[in-house]
Scaffold this motif. Sequence first.
Motif, short mmCIF file in Angstrom:
data_model
loop_
_atom_site.label_atom_id
_atom_site.label_comp_id
_atom_site.label_asym_id
_atom_site.label_seq_id
_atom_site.Cartn_x
_atom_site.Cartn_y
_atom_site.Cartn_z
N MET A 338 0.82 -1.19 -0.07
CA MET A 338 0.08 0.06 0.01
C MET A 338 0.98 1.05 -0.05
O MET A 338 0.61 2.20 -0.70
CB MET A 338 -0.80 -0.21 1.26
N VAL A 339 1.71 1.29 0.85
CA VAL A 339 2.72 2.23 0.81
C VAL A 339 3.43 2.64 -0.47
O VAL A 339 3.51 3.67 -1.03
CB VAL A 339 3.97 2.24 2.00
N ALA A 340 3.99 1.34 -1.01
CA ALA A 340 4.79 1.45 -2.32
C ALA A 340 3.80 2.08 -3.64
O ALA A 340 4.26 2.82 -4.23
CB ALA A 340 5.39 0.05 -2.63
N ARG A 341 2.58 1.49 -3.52
CA ARG A 341 1.53 2.29 -4.59
C ARG A 341 1.21 3.57 -4.40
O ARG A 341 1.32 4.48 -5.38
CB ARG A 341 0.46 1.25 -4.78
N TYR A 342 1.30 4.07 -3.14
CA TYR A 342 0.85 5.42 -2.91
C TYR A 342 1.88 6.33 -3.31
O TYR A 342 1.64 7.23 -3.80
CB TYR A 342 0.69 5.17 -1.36
N ASN A 343 3.17 6.12 -2.74
CA ASN A 343 4.33 6.57 -3.40
C ASN A 343 4.45 6.64 -4.87
O ASN A 343 4.62 7.92 -5.31
CB ASN A 343 5.60 6.22 -2.74
N ALA A 344 4.30 5.56 -5.47
CA ALA A 344 4.38 5.55 -7.09
C ALA A 344 3.37 6.38 -7.86
O ALA A 344 3.60 7.26 -8.65
CB ALA A 344 4.52 4.08 -7.51
N ASP A 345 2.08 6.02 -7.39
CA ASP A 345 0.95 6.47 -8.18
C ASP A 345 0.29 8.10 -7.92
O ASP A 345 0.17 8.74 -8.54
CB ASP A 345 -0.13 5.42 -8.36
N LEU A 346 0.37 7.99 -6.44
CA LEU A 346 -0.42 9.26 -6.06
C LEU A 346 0.54 10.22 -5.58
O LEU A 346 0.29 11.56 -6.16
CB LEU A 346 -1.09 8.86 -4.79
N ALA A 347 1.75 9.99 -4.89
CA ALA A 347 2.63 11.04 -4.47
C ALA A 347 3.57 11.39 -5.85
O ALA A 347 3.52 12.58 -6.26
CB ALA A 347 3.62 10.64 -3.51
N ASN A 348 4.32 10.47 -6.48
CA ASN A 348 5.05 10.71 -7.71
C ASN A 348 4.29 10.93 -8.89
O ASN A 348 4.85 11.94 -9.79
CB ASN A 348 6.12 9.45 -8.01
N ASN A 349 3.39 10.20 -9.31
CA ASN A 349 2.93 10.56 -10.62
C ASN A 349 1.87 11.59 -10.41
O ASN A 349 2.09 12.80 -10.99
CB ASN A 349 2.22 9.20 -11.22
N LEU A 350 0.82 11.59 -9.69
CA LEU A 350 -0.26 12.53 -9.80
C LEU A 350 0.05 13.81 -9.07
O LEU A 350 -0.12 14.94 -9.62
CB LEU A 350 -1.62 12.16 -9.32
N THR A 493 -0.36 22.92 -1.00
CA THR A 493 0.46 22.01 -0.46
C THR A 493 0.44 20.75 -1.27
O THR A 493 -0.50 20.50 -2.05
CB THR A 493 -0.05 21.70 1.18
N PRO A 494 1.40 19.86 -0.94
CA PRO A 494 1.35 18.53 -1.90
C PRO A 494 0.12 17.77 -1.65
O PRO A 494 -0.55 17.52 -0.60
CB PRO A 494 2.52 17.68 -1.14
N LEU A 495 -0.47 17.23 -2.95
CA LEU A 495 -1.86 16.68 -2.89
C LEU A 495 -1.50 15.30 -2.11
O LEU A 495 -2.46 15.03 -1.20
CB LEU A 495 -2.09 16.44 -4.32
N PHE A 496 -0.49 14.52 -2.37
CA PHE A 496 -0.16 13.34 -1.59
C PHE A 496 1.17 13.40 -1.05
O PHE A 496 2.08 13.11 -1.78
CB PHE A 496 -0.48 12.04 -2.41
N PRO A 497 1.45 13.86 0.08
CA PRO A 497 2.95 13.92 0.46
C PRO A 497 3.30 12.70 0.61
O PRO A 497 3.01 11.38 1.02
CB PRO A 497 2.73 14.39 2.30
N ARG A 498 4.71 12.40 0.18
CA ARG A 498 5.56 11.23 0.21
C ARG A 498 5.42 10.69 1.52
O ARG A 498 5.68 11.09 2.42
CB ARG A 498 7.03 11.49 -0.37
N ARG A 499 5.36 9.10 1.44
CA ARG A 499 5.42 8.68 2.79
C ARG A 499 6.67 7.80 2.81
O ARG A 499 7.41 7.33 1.67
CB ARG A 499 4.35 7.72 3.01
N LYS A 500 7.28 7.39 4.03
CA LYS A 500 8.46 6.57 4.10
C LYS A 500 8.02 5.19 4.38
O LYS A 500 6.90 4.76 4.82
CB LYS A 500 9.28 7.05 5.37
#
Length: 500
Positions: A338-350, A493-500
């Motif tokens: 879930m974290v990986a997909r969040y970072n890839a699709d939501l934080a990094n892409n969109l 502000t960032p739409l989806f802040p990156r997660r660690k």
Amino acid sequence: MAKFYLTTPIYYVNDAPHVGHAYTTVTADAVCRWHRLLGDDVLFLTGTDEYGLKNSQAAEAQGVHPQLLADRNSERFRAAWDSLDIAYDDFIRTTEARHGNAVQAFLQVIYDNGDIERDTYQGLYCVACEAYYTPDELVDGNCPIHGRPVQLLTEENWFFRLSRYQQRLLDYFEAHPDAVIPPTRRNEVLGFIRQGLADISISRSSFDWGVPLPWDPAHVAWVWFDALPNYLTAAGYRTDSERFAHWWPADYHLVGKDILRFHAVYWPAMLMAAGLDPPRCVASHGWLLVSGEKMSKTRLNQIAPGDLVADFGSDATRYHLLREVTFGSDGDFSYEAMVARYNADLANNLGNLLSRVATIVATKCAGVGPPPRPQSPLASVAAEVYAATADGWGRLVPSDALEATWRLIREANAHLEANEPWKAEPGTAVDAVMGDALEALRIVAVLASPALPHAAADVWRRLGLPGSPVDQRLPAAAAWGGYPGGLPVEKGTPLFPRRK
Ligand SMILES: [Zn+2]
């Protein structure tokens, strides 16, 4: 205007909502939101299943009246759906008077037609399923669903003459190849029917937590005979004939594969016996597994949807459930994925696309968005993306729909990389590239809104557009050139802040 009537299963109130329930309900919600964008007249029904032995036993174990347990847990489902922005049109509870009346009317019609009769039955019964199994259906002597022992029961009960419907069901599925999806599940259903259908016991006299049979009030209806007709009640069965004619038959029943038999065999036969049409399609999805095991109360591997929403927010939780699992197959849920997909699709892409576009418009275009070019290289991409996105939602495969939509995000990011507007002097060339990127974002906001209602509205507002994505109508809103230009663009502000 087309009508679109979609249902989730109604959920047992002996259980708290878990991510498995959320998966089905979010899928249903997103598909309905897509159909609203198409301008369809949508009825989206969910609710809770409150009668039956399982609920009665759960209440007894907690020392409360079953109605109190139902009130309490039904509210927990509502709260979970509120937290996930589930926009249902109706939430039905089987203990409501409107439903009890409809069930009694439905039973009476079938009884009058001669398909409910008194009989004695002995069989192997799973209390958790509230269903009988034949010995060869058991796995190591246990219930194939629950892996727990079954009991030998003898009952003198009222029986529904399911056996009389074997050929009619086969004929029906022959004539309606899409009545059960995906095809593997359809084959399973046909195989089950071909083995031969036994009559089913549809009343219980050993407990009273249920809807009394109108002609024999000492018996209450078997829980499935009371649960399945919820789909009729909400459509106005026996209370509003005009409404019922409009909505019935339902377009989709979304069900887990563990309740496929009830929806794709028993239910169509019950409807035929009552002179009603079967649902157009029973769409069976897989289980959301946790470390390869089905989520269940008995296996203690449940994840509360509220915990994920508190951690990731509603949009990201919805997105993950829709994107990670291919509808129809089993999916494995893991926090790491879930974290990986969040970072890839939501934080990094969109998120990154929005932030780059807003930053460049601020520095190179004085904060005012330029219009897109009619001949932009992204225009044909957008047209393909719309077609593929529509196809994915239309087939009830949200993961395909979202993958298609995300292609436009990736191509818009690549368009920026290729043109490097951040290096150029303000002027016509930069305006052209930025107008294209803004238009791509506008289209993405509409197409992604069924999955990400909040973020889509936020993107829309930051682009300076009036109204919101949910007010848009497809296919017009996906046509290239809708962004007018001349609107203030906000970075925020960032739409989806990156997660660690
Ligand atoms: Zn069972």
